[in-house]
Write an enzyme that holds these catalytic residues in place. Structure first.
Site, PDB file in Angstrom:
ATOM      1  N   TYR A 178      19.034   5.092  10.126  1.00  0.00           N
ATOM      2  CA  TYR A 178      18.646   5.827  11.331  1.00  0.00           C
ATOM      3  C   TYR A 178      19.835   5.805  12.300  1.00  0.00           C
ATOM      4  O   TYR A 178      20.886   5.249  12.009  1.00  0.00           O
ATOM      5  CB  TYR A 178      17.396   5.215  11.944  1.00  0.00           C
ATOM      6  N   ARG A 226      16.523  -5.276  14.029  1.00  0.00           N
ATOM      7  CA  ARG A 226      16.269  -5.038  12.612  1.00  0.00           C
ATOM      8  C   ARG A 226      17.439  -4.269  11.999  1.00  0.00           C
ATOM      9  O   ARG A 226      17.797  -3.191  12.476  1.00  0.00           O
ATOM     10  CB  ARG A 226      14.974  -4.237  12.445  1.00  0.00           C
ATOM     11  N   ARG A 324       2.948  -3.797   4.076  1.00  0.00           N
ATOM     12  CA  ARG A 324       1.823  -3.188   3.363  1.00  0.00           C
ATOM     13  C   ARG A 324       0.762  -4.205   2.953  1.00  0.00           C
ATOM     14  O   ARG A 324      -0.411  -3.849   2.778  1.00  0.00           O
ATOM     15  CB  ARG A 324       2.359  -2.421   2.161  1.00  0.00           C
ATOM     16  N   CYS A 350       2.301   1.020  -4.095  1.00  0.00           N
ATOM     17  CA  CYS A 350       2.282   2.406  -4.588  1.00  0.00           C
ATOM     18  C   CYS A 350       2.786   3.418  -3.567  1.00  0.00           C
ATOM     19  O   CYS A 350       3.200   4.520  -3.924  1.00  0.00           O
ATOM     20  CB  CYS A 350       0.868   2.783  -5.023  1.00  0.00           C
ATOM     21  N   ASN A 424      -8.925   2.201 -16.897  1.00  0.00           N
ATOM     22  CA  ASN A 424      -7.540   2.541 -17.265  1.00  0.00           C
ATOM     23  C   ASN A 424      -6.500   1.706 -16.525  1.00  0.00           C
ATOM     24  O   ASN A 424      -5.310   1.783 -16.843  1.00  0.00           O
ATOM     25  CB  ASN A 424      -7.278   4.035 -17.032  1.00  0.00           C
ATOM     26  N   ALA A 461     -23.845   3.968 -21.292  1.00  0.00           N
ATOM     27  CA  ALA A 461     -24.975   4.603 -20.611  1.00  0.00           C
ATOM     28  C   ALA A 461     -25.431   5.848 -21.364  1.00  0.00           C
ATOM     29  O   ALA A 461     -24.623   6.632 -21.855  1.00  0.00           O
ATOM     30  CB  ALA A 461     -24.592   4.968 -19.187  1.00  0.00           C
TER      31      ALA A 461
END
Length: 648
Positions: A178, A226, A324, A350, A424, A461
């Site tokens: 930045y 920072r 996060r 993610c 999955n 089911a």
């Protein structure tokens, strides 16, 4: 634990060593530049969760140089008017109620990394006339001396506002390429006046900003700086110069250093995905701590409480910063304090619910915690009446629906046709670089066990079984199955689906072709390549992993290159033989690749059979969620499971 010992940032006493990282807010900021009430709620939830110090997302000190229109970028916090004192004071008082401290992060602007309509309409400013990151054909305008002086002055005014509002400290965003970082870096700062040249000149602007803050807020007002110790970019900052910058910042009166790494060109450092190892940037903090006497804050996937504690115990840093992880679970700190580690909802790395939503100009949230950024409206409340709820499918969507429904007081039964929960996500979490997904399966499984959800495994089911149970509400989350493409030879015994390979059900040999370069194909390729197997990815589109967040995609591409994976884009598999595949490029030119086996990863198709079978039954309250609606990412399954169960 040292995590819960007091720490000091200059004159500021912080109740513990857990710091919330600055993260963008998106539309949690009102159009006029004030923090919205939802934004206040978001920060208060983390204060209530036990965090010692909260650092807000970046706030602008002026709108003079980078004009912000509501249609251009996510709305931004502003500090250029006294009208902002009231809302910042509300934030400070609310956070202080729970014993936490609050810092506001200030930025000089984005400079050459301006994007979207802001860049296309207004161009960009920078230390020098250099190409812009998102469109190198646009050359940034070099800031004049007068503009730099006015920008410095704006920090003095902003600091006075924040001190008046009761904000405890200011963090300066001198990281990630930045504007402040651009001035410090010779790669982007080509000036020949007093604000360029050697390190003295390149640091002049940041040091003048620090002086301005001290004029506005007082010489003892805590300033955290920072910055990235290393850019991991050719021509960018290296560690030696980063350490010298740290020394000079301490001399300038900075109270603490927030030490990071990377920039826009190397986003997988500045925003580390799940493929980055835990603690991936602790070494940056450790090196910095050896050359300064002020507190150093460590970053870099410090979600594991034992790792975070070890960083402090080993004196690698004085504070640990979580970003996060606190989106996924605002109560992370209290749960660690209470030794409830199994109850911590893990971050997946993610970027889909956080940064991905910001890019789409939505509010900040989280893939595994839909209530992030909407804490009041999406609070889980007891149901008006307890119902008998049947959830069919034990993937992430079904497990989340069962969890939330049970929390609300419903009597929940979950049927899963397989012998384990996870759907999955089980094959998806097999590679070591997907460890966070395994943790998420464990978290959901543990919560269902604690809530005493009736789980029946190996139960497929059928309409008759559903009618026999006679539930009041049915949530169908039957997931999706691999697509088998129509390719000559696809039926051969040397052809496997990616999910079976990831589960370790198949020995694939020494050389393989992976058909499909989406997320599953790329992950399967990397998983095998890390085992020393030669892998070709064959993808019909012009690029692989096109729908993955850029930081995640960039790191996958780097890892695939490191491990020797050949990526063949705009290429079609024409036929599969016992020990080879025939492929055709975009010009129709055919060739053969000799492989031991072929692995299919061309996508998933929804399992809608039960939905169709129950369509004509008398059960009125049926909900569908997750991949059985449409194959998508984890975020969609979790959010649908959460939102459906919240309203049962």
């Amino acid at each position: 634990m040292k995590l819960f010992s007091q720490g000091k940032v200059g004159s500021l006493v912080v109740p513990n060593r857990v710091v919330m990282a600055p993260m963008g807010l998106g539309s949690l900021t009102d159009p006029d530049g004030r923090l919205s009430e939802r934004g206040v709620d978001y920060y208060v939830a983390r204060a209530k969760g036990g965090v010692g110090l909260i650092i807000t997302g970046l706030a602008y000190t002026t709108r003079e140089l980078e004009t912000l229109q509501p249609s251009v970028l996510p709305r931004r916090l502003m500090t250029d008017s006294k009208m902002y004192i009231s809302r910042f004071n509300d934030l400070a008082d609310s956070v202080h109620d729970y014993g936490a401290k609050i810092a506001v992060q200030l930025t000089a602007g984005v400079g050459r990394v301006a994007r979207g309509e802001l860049l296309e309409t207004n161009g960009a400013v920078a230390p020098s006339a250099i190409p812009c990151y998102w469109n190198p054909n646009i050359i940034a305008r070099e800031l004049t001396i007068d503009q730099i002086k006015r920008l410095v002055k704006s920090f003095e005014f902003a600091a006075e506002i924040l001190r008046t509002a009761g904000i405890d400290a200011i963090e300066l965003h001198g990281h990630e390429g930045y504007l402040l970082d651009q001035f410090k870096t010779s790669l982007w700062n080509k000036r020949t006046d007093r604000y360029g040249g050697d390190l003295d000149g390149r640091l002049r602007f940041p040091l003048e900003v620090i002086e301005a803050i001290k004029r506005g807020a007082g010489k003892d007002y805590p300033i955290i700086y920072r910055f990235g110790l290393k850019h991991y970019l050719e021509g960018g900052r290296e560690v030696e110069e980063g350490l010298e910058i740290a020394r000079r910042l301490e001399t300038a009166g900075v109270a603490a250093l927030d030490v990071d790494a990377g920039c826009y060109e190397t986003w997988h450092w500045a925003h580390p995905p799940t493929t980055q190892p835990p603690g991936c940037m602790v070494d940056m903090a450790e090196m910095t701590k050896k050359v300064v006497n002020i507190p150093v804050m460590a970053v870099g996937r410090l979600n594991d409480p034992q790792l975070a504690e070890s960083v402090l115990q080993n004196k690698q840093a004085d504070f640990v910063i979580l970003g996060r992880a606190l989106l996924a679970d605002p109560d992370w700190t209290n749960k660690v304090r209470e030794k409830r580690l199994e109850d911590i909802r893990p971050c997946l790395g993610c970027h889909e619910g956080c940064f991905g939503r910001l890019v789409e100009t939505k509010s900040l949230s989280c893939a595994v915690n839909p209530a992030t950024g909407n804490e009041k409206a999406l609070a889980i409340e007891p149901a008006m009446r307890s119902k008998i709820v049947l959830v069919i499918g034990g993937g992430p969507g079904g497990m989340e629906a069962a969890r939330v429904a049970s929390l609300r007081g419903h009597k929940v039964t979950l049927w899963e046709k397989g012998d384990a929960l996870g759907g999955n996500l089980i094959p998806a979490s097999s590679p070591d670089f997907k460890r966070d997904y395994r943790l998420f399966i464990d978290y959901l499984s543990t919560q269902l066990e604690k809530l005493k959800v009736n789980i029946e495994l190996n139960k497929k089911a059928t309409p008759d079984l559903v009618k026999k149970m006679n539930p009041e509400t049915v949530c169908i989350a039957t997931g999706a199955t691999p697509i088998i493409p129509d390719i000559p030879g696809v039926e051969k015994s040397t052809v496997f689906v990616a999910t079976d390979v990831l589960l370790g059900k198949q020995d694939v040999g020494a050389k393989v072709a992976v058909v499909g370069g989406g997320m599953v194909g790329a992950e399967t390729a990397l998983y095998l390549a890390q085992k020393g197997i030669k892998v070709y990815i064959v993808e019909l589109l012009d690029a692989v992993m096109k729908d993955l967040f850029s930081a995640n995609r960039d790191h996958y591409l780097e890892l695939l290159t490191i491990h020797g994976v050949d990526i063949l884009t705009e290429t079609k598999v024409m036929a599969i033989e016992d020990n080879s595949i025939t492929i055709a490029d975009k010009n129709g030119q055919t060739s053969r690749k000799w492989v031991d086996n072929t692995i299919l990863a061309v996508g998933l198709k929804s399992d809608k059979k039960l939905i169709e079978d129950l369509a004509n039954e008398s059960i009125l309250d049926i909900h569908t969620l997750g991949d059985c609606v449409s194959p998508r990412k984890v975020l969609s399954a979790i959010w649908e499971g959460f939102r459906v169960a919240r309203l049962i």
